[in-house]
Design an enzyme around this catalytic site. Structure first.
Site, PDB file in Angstrom:
ATOM      1  N   ARG A 179      12.481 -30.489   5.645  1.00  0.00           N
ATOM      2  CA  ARG A 179      13.762 -30.919   6.217  1.00  0.00           C
ATOM      3  C   ARG A 179      14.168 -30.166   7.480  1.00  0.00           C
ATOM      4  NH1 ARG A 179      17.820 -27.443   4.740  1.00  0.00           N
ATOM      5  NH2 ARG A 179      17.326 -26.022   3.038  1.00  0.00           N
ATOM      6  N   TYR A 212      12.218 -26.325  14.382  1.00  0.00           N
ATOM      7  CA  TYR A 212      11.207 -25.449  14.955  1.00  0.00           C
ATOM      8  C   TYR A 212      10.414 -26.096  16.087  1.00  0.00           C
ATOM      9  CZ  TYR A 212      12.189 -22.358  11.068  1.00  0.00           C
ATOM     10  OH  TYR A 212      12.810 -21.527  10.182  1.00  0.00           O
ATOM     11  N   GLY A 231      23.779 -22.133  17.092  1.00  0.00           N
ATOM     12  CA  GLY A 231      22.681 -21.554  17.851  1.00  0.00           C
ATOM     13  C   GLY A 231      22.158 -20.212  17.365  1.00  0.00           C
TER      14      GLY A 231
END
Length: 191
Positions: free
Chosen positions: A162, A167, A134
């Site tokens: 990749r 996002y 994270g």
């Protein structure tokens, strides 16, 4: 990729949005704005600290050789640290994560822009040893929040295909409204 947020679009275009927009008519353009909600991070600052990480928002204490080693570890070419320093001096927003045990950077992102309308997020990296916990999301969420707090709503970034999937859940979209980015590419002359 562009971040969903406040968009000024010609009348003809329907909005791309994550939430229901508020529409304001002004000079034949629609302005879509989203109510600011208190941001909930995927990983809180306290949670990061309890795991031995410190968030840093300045380049003070950032060892550029160590940062460069993270760049190289993720596949970026090795950079001249003097040039990294110049780039950072021209950066509007920086956020990096330091691993307390080693005092080394393990995640990093920065943004440049005009300070009012537009920003581009650059150099998003997470040391491969620390990927998947994270940290990338932590730096992106906070850099984006800082830009939005400054009123900057046109936020873009460059991404390798990749990692586009990383996002998208963070609010970024590829080619919004069919808009495509272009970069200058000087062709080398044949010898």
């Amino acid at each position: 990729m562009l971040l969903h947020g406040t968009l000024s679009l010609p009348f003809r275009s329907p909005p791309l949005s994550l939430r229901s927009p508020t529409v304001h008519h002004h000079h034949h353009r629609r302005r879509f704005s989203f109510a600011a909600a208190q941001h909930q991070y995927a990983i809180s600052d306290e949670d990061l600290q309890s795991r031995g990480f410190t968030l840093r928002r300045t380049i003070e204490h950032l060892n550029l050789d160590h940062l460069n080693s993270v760049f190289v570890a993720v596949g970026f070419p090795k950079r001249d640290t003097d040039k990294i320093k110049v780039a950072l001096e021209h950066t509007d927003s920086v956020l990096w994560v330091e691993y307390e045990k080693t005092k080394r950077p393990v995640a990093f992102a920065r943004a440049t822009g005009d300070g009012v309308f537009n920003a581009i997020i650059w150099d998003v990296v997470v040391d491969p040893t620390f990927q998947g916990i994270g940290l990338g999301k932590a730096v992106i969420e906070r850099v984006v929040e800082e830009l939005l707090e400054k009123g900057i709503t046109n936020i873009a970034l460059y991404s390798e295909p990749r990692v586009l999937g990383f996002y998208r859940p963070l609010g970024f979209v590829s080619d919004p409204e069919g808009i495509r980015g272009m970069v200058y590419s000087r062709k080398q002359k044949k010898k």
